[in-house]
Design a protein around this motif. Structure first.
Motif, PDB file in Angstrom:
ATOM      1  N   CYS A   1      -0.361   5.798   4.508  1.00 29.68           N
ATOM      2  CA  CYS A   1       0.084   7.059   3.906  1.00 29.68           C
ATOM      3  C   CYS A   1      -0.623   8.186   4.656  1.00 29.68           C
ATOM      4  O   CYS A   1      -1.809   8.430   4.430  1.00 29.68           O
ATOM      5  CB  CYS A   1      -0.249   7.090   2.413  1.00 29.68           C
ATOM      6  SG  CYS A   1       0.508   5.746   1.480  1.00 29.68           S
ATOM      7  N   VAL A   2       0.114   8.871   5.549  1.00 28.62           N
ATOM      8  CA  VAL A   2      -0.498   9.846   6.457  1.00 28.62           C
ATOM      9  C   VAL A   2      -1.075  11.039   5.690  1.00 28.62           C
ATOM     10  O   VAL A   2      -2.250  11.374   5.847  1.00 28.62           O
ATOM     11  CB  VAL A   2       0.527  10.320   7.518  1.00 28.62           C
ATOM     12  CG1 VAL A   2      -0.103  11.337   8.461  1.00 28.62           C
ATOM     13  CG2 VAL A   2       1.082   9.128   8.288  1.00 28.62           C
ATOM     14  N   HIS A   3      -0.267  11.670   4.857  1.00 27.98           N
ATOM     15  CA  HIS A   3      -0.719  12.812   4.048  1.00 27.98           C
ATOM     16  C   HIS A   3      -0.505  12.491   2.574  1.00 27.98           C
ATOM     17  O   HIS A   3       0.272  13.141   1.891  1.00 27.98           O
ATOM     18  CB  HIS A   3       0.045  14.093   4.442  1.00 27.98           C
ATOM     19  CG  HIS A   3      -0.222  14.543   5.839  1.00 27.98           C
ATOM     20  ND1 HIS A   3      -1.390  15.168   6.194  1.00 27.98           N
ATOM     21  CD2 HIS A   3       0.513  14.422   6.977  1.00 27.98           C
ATOM     22  CE1 HIS A   3      -1.367  15.432   7.495  1.00 27.98           C
ATOM     23  NE2 HIS A   3      -0.217  14.984   7.993  1.00 27.98           N
TER      24      HIS A   3
ATOM     25  N   ARG B   1      -1.661   9.155  -0.630  1.00 25.59           N
ATOM     26  CA  ARG B   1      -2.419   7.938  -0.920  1.00 25.59           C
ATOM     27  C   ARG B   1      -1.490   6.870  -1.468  1.00 25.59           C
ATOM     28  O   ARG B   1      -0.449   7.165  -2.064  1.00 25.59           O
ATOM     29  CB  ARG B   1      -3.567   8.214  -1.885  1.00 25.59           C
ATOM     30  CG  ARG B   1      -3.156   8.730  -3.233  1.00 25.59           C
ATOM     31  CD  ARG B   1      -4.399   9.063  -4.091  1.00 25.59           C
ATOM     32  NE  ARG B   1      -3.979   9.517  -5.397  1.00 25.59           N
ATOM     33  CZ  ARG B   1      -3.822   8.718  -6.454  1.00 25.59           C
ATOM     34  NH1 ARG B   1      -4.077   7.444  -6.347  1.00 25.59           N
ATOM     35  NH2 ARG B   1      -3.410   9.202  -7.613  1.00 25.59           N
ATOM     36  N   CYS B   2      -1.890   5.650  -1.265  1.00 24.41           N
ATOM     37  CA  CYS B   2      -1.117   4.488  -1.711  1.00 24.41           C
ATOM     38  C   CYS B   2      -1.352   4.326  -3.213  1.00 24.41           C
ATOM     39  O   CYS B   2      -2.487   4.163  -3.661  1.00 24.41           O
ATOM     40  CB  CYS B   2      -1.570   3.253  -0.936  1.00 24.41           C
ATOM     41  SG  CYS B   2      -0.530   1.810  -1.171  1.00 24.41           S
ATOM     42  N   VAL B   3      -0.279   4.361  -4.010  1.00 26.97           N
ATOM     43  CA  VAL B   3      -0.424   4.283  -5.468  1.00 26.97           C
ATOM     44  C   VAL B   3       0.092   2.964  -6.038  1.00 26.97           C
ATOM     45  O   VAL B   3      -0.274   2.572  -7.143  1.00 26.97           O
ATOM     46  CB  VAL B   3       0.278   5.473  -6.168  1.00 26.97           C
ATOM     47  CG1 VAL B   3      -0.466   6.761  -5.882  1.00 26.97           C
ATOM     48  CG2 VAL B   3       1.731   5.570  -5.779  1.00 26.97           C
ATOM     49  N   SER B   4       0.946   2.269  -5.318  1.00 32.49           N
ATOM     50  CA  SER B   4       1.422   0.938  -5.677  1.00 32.49           C
ATOM     51  C   SER B   4       1.906   0.290  -4.382  1.00 32.49           C
ATOM     52  O   SER B   4       2.016   0.973  -3.365  1.00 32.49           O
ATOM     53  CB  SER B   4       2.525   1.002  -6.739  1.00 32.49           C
ATOM     54  OG  SER B   4       3.664   1.652  -6.251  1.00 32.49           O
ATOM     55  N   PRO B   5       2.176  -0.999  -4.377  1.00 32.28           N
ATOM     56  CA  PRO B   5       2.544  -1.648  -3.118  1.00 32.28           C
ATOM     57  C   PRO B   5       3.679  -0.925  -2.390  1.00 32.28           C
ATOM     58  O   PRO B   5       4.753  -0.675  -2.957  1.00 32.28           O
ATOM     59  CB  PRO B   5       2.969  -3.057  -3.546  1.00 32.28           C
ATOM     60  CG  PRO B   5       2.199  -3.301  -4.798  1.00 32.28           C
ATOM     61  CD  PRO B   5       2.135  -1.965  -5.480  1.00 32.28           C
ATOM     62  N   ASP B   6       3.391  -0.530  -1.150  1.00 31.57           N
ATOM     63  CA  ASP B   6       4.338   0.166  -0.270  1.00 31.57           C
ATOM     64  C   ASP B   6       4.929   1.430  -0.895  1.00 31.57           C
ATOM     65  O   ASP B   6       6.071   1.789  -0.622  1.00 31.57           O
ATOM     66  CB  ASP B   6       5.458  -0.790   0.182  1.00 31.57           C
ATOM     67  CG  ASP B   6       4.943  -1.815   1.163  1.00 31.57           C
ATOM     68  OD1 ASP B   6       4.062  -1.470   1.987  1.00 31.57           O
ATOM     69  OD2 ASP B   6       5.406  -2.973   1.119  1.00 31.57           O
ATOM     70  N   THR B   7       4.151   2.119  -1.722  1.00 35.90           N
ATOM     71  CA  THR B   7       4.580   3.385  -2.326  1.00 35.90           C
ATOM     72  C   THR B   7       3.461   4.414  -2.164  1.00 35.90           C
ATOM     73  O   THR B   7       2.365   4.237  -2.692  1.00 35.90           O
ATOM     74  CB  THR B   7       4.892   3.205  -3.833  1.00 35.90           C
ATOM     75  OG1 THR B   7       5.852   2.156  -3.976  1.00 35.90           O
ATOM     76  CG2 THR B   7       5.422   4.489  -4.433  1.00 35.90           C
ATOM     77  N   CYS B   8       3.785   5.474  -1.427  1.00 38.00           N
ATOM     78  CA  CYS B   8       2.813   6.552  -1.200  1.00 38.00           C
ATOM     79  C   CYS B   8       3.089   7.718  -2.153  1.00 38.00           C
ATOM     80  O   CYS B   8       4.236   8.034  -2.446  1.00 38.00           O
ATOM     81  CB  CYS B   8       2.924   7.070   0.239  1.00 38.00           C
ATOM     82  SG  CYS B   8       2.461   5.864   1.496  1.00 38.00           S
ATOM     83  N   HIS B   9       2.032   8.340  -2.628  1.00 39.60           N
ATOM     84  CA  HIS B   9       2.127   9.593  -3.388  1.00 39.60           C
ATOM     85  C   HIS B   9       1.684  10.685  -2.413  1.00 39.60           C
ATOM     86  O   HIS B   9       0.520  10.730  -2.004  1.00 39.60           O
ATOM     87  CB  HIS B   9       1.238   9.550  -4.627  1.00 39.60           C
ATOM     88  CG  HIS B   9       1.277  10.810  -5.420  1.00 39.60           C
ATOM     89  ND1 HIS B   9       2.365  11.162  -6.181  1.00 39.60           N
ATOM     90  CD2 HIS B   9       0.368  11.806  -5.558  1.00 39.60           C
ATOM     91  CE1 HIS B   9       2.115  12.327  -6.755  1.00 39.60           C
ATOM     92  NE2 HIS B   9       0.909  12.742  -6.389  1.00 39.60           N
TER      93      HIS B   9
ATOM     94  N   GLY C   1       6.464  14.631   2.683  1.00 38.72           N
ATOM     95  CA  GLY C   1       7.426  13.690   2.092  1.00 38.72           C
ATOM     96  C   GLY C   1       7.645  12.505   3.007  1.00 38.72           C
ATOM     97  O   GLY C   1       6.974  12.340   4.028  1.00 38.72           O
ATOM     98  N   GLY C   2       8.621  11.696   2.665  1.00 37.36           N
ATOM     99  CA  GLY C   2       8.934  10.495   3.411  1.00 37.36           C
ATOM    100  C   GLY C   2       8.198   9.287   2.841  1.00 37.36           C
ATOM    101  O   GLY C   2       7.343   9.427   1.965  1.00 37.36           O
ATOM    102  N   THR C   3       8.571   8.107   3.349  1.00 39.01           N
ATOM    103  CA  THR C   3       7.972   6.882   2.793  1.00 39.01           C
ATOM    104  C   THR C   3       6.476   6.778   3.100  1.00 39.01           C
ATOM    105  O   THR C   3       5.720   6.202   2.344  1.00 39.01           O
ATOM    106  CB  THR C   3       8.671   5.626   3.364  1.00 39.01           C
ATOM    107  OG1 THR C   3       8.606   5.653   4.766  1.00 39.01           O
ATOM    108  CG2 THR C   3      10.108   5.558   2.894  1.00 39.01           C
ATOM    109  N   ASP C   4       6.049   7.420   4.236  1.00 38.39           N
ATOM    110  CA  ASP C   4       4.633   7.364   4.578  1.00 38.39           C
ATOM    111  C   ASP C   4       3.959   8.750   4.563  1.00 38.39           C
ATOM    112  O   ASP C   4       2.876   8.916   5.071  1.00 38.39           O
ATOM    113  CB  ASP C   4       4.434   6.704   5.941  1.00 38.39           C
ATOM    114  CG  ASP C   4       5.076   7.508   7.081  1.00 38.39           C
ATOM    115  OD1 ASP C   4       5.813   8.479   6.792  1.00 38.39           O
ATOM    116  OD2 ASP C   4       4.847   7.152   8.245  1.00 38.39           O
ATOM    117  N   CYS C   5       4.638   9.740   3.933  1.00 34.56           N
ATOM    118  CA  CYS C   5       4.119  11.098   3.774  1.00 34.56           C
ATOM    119  C   CYS C   5       3.862  11.768   5.141  1.00 34.56           C
ATOM    120  O   CYS C   5       2.920  12.555   5.270  1.00 34.56           O
ATOM    121  CB  CYS C   5       2.851  11.123   2.932  1.00 34.56           C
ATOM    122  SG  CYS C   5       3.042  10.455   1.278  1.00 34.56           S
ATOM    123  N   SER C   6       4.688  11.478   6.134  1.00 35.08           N
ATOM    124  CA  SER C   6       4.462  12.084   7.454  1.00 35.08           C
ATOM    125  C   SER C   6       5.463  13.204   7.753  1.00 35.08           C
ATOM    126  O   SER C   6       5.329  13.898   8.742  1.00 35.08           O
ATOM    127  CB  SER C   6       4.561  11.003   8.547  1.00 35.08           C
ATOM    128  OG  SER C   6       5.856  10.437   8.558  1.00 35.08           O
TER     129      SER C   6
END
Length: 137
Positions: A112-114, A116-124, A130-135
């Motif tokens: 999670c670039v910008h 944090r990981c809050v559940s498996p393969d889910t970034c907050h 935005g985006g799946t990895d917050c990039s």
């Protein structure tokens, strides 16, 4: 002196290993799953061991001085090693989580670039990202 120092170092390493292996996951953590596992224990068990007991009785056998041999099966307590299956409850992190201390932390396969990981393969994501990895900004 060197041997004594080495002995204390080894003792410290062993104790830290014991502490690490005795720490358990926090049962209040919602990401801890548990299951029953079996394991074998060697036990000593008693049993009735049969043996042939020989005894003599009076009889009409003149060649054996009026004594006849008789047999009967008797039992005595003996001991043997056996295996007994025991069961224990094991705690482990649920799928998608990894163990960190006594907690289970979610695992994101992409960092999670910008955020944090809050559940498996889910970034907050942090605000503005935005985006799946917050990039994506």
């Amino acid at each position: 002196m060197v041997h004594m120092l080495l002995w204390w170092i080894l003792k410290g390493l062993f104790l830290s290993f014991l502490l690490k292996t005795t720490l358990s996951l926090n049962p209040d953590d919602p990401n801890v799953c548990s299951h029953w596992e079996s394991y074998a224990v060697t036990v000593q068990e008693s049993y009735a061991h049969p043996f042939d007991q020989i005894y003599y009785t009076r009889c009409t056998d003149i060649l054996n001085w009026f004594k006849c041999t008789r047999h009967r099966i008797s039992y005595k307590t003996a001991y043997r090693r056996g295996l007994r299956t025991m069961y224990r409850r094991r705690s482990q992190c649920c799928p998608g989580y990894y163990e960190s201390g006594d907690y289970c932390i979610p695992l994101c396969t992409e960092e999670c670039v910008h955020g944090r990981c809050v559940s498996p393969d889910t970034c907050h994501c942090e605000p503005g990202w935005g985006g799946t990895d917050c990039s994506s900004g």
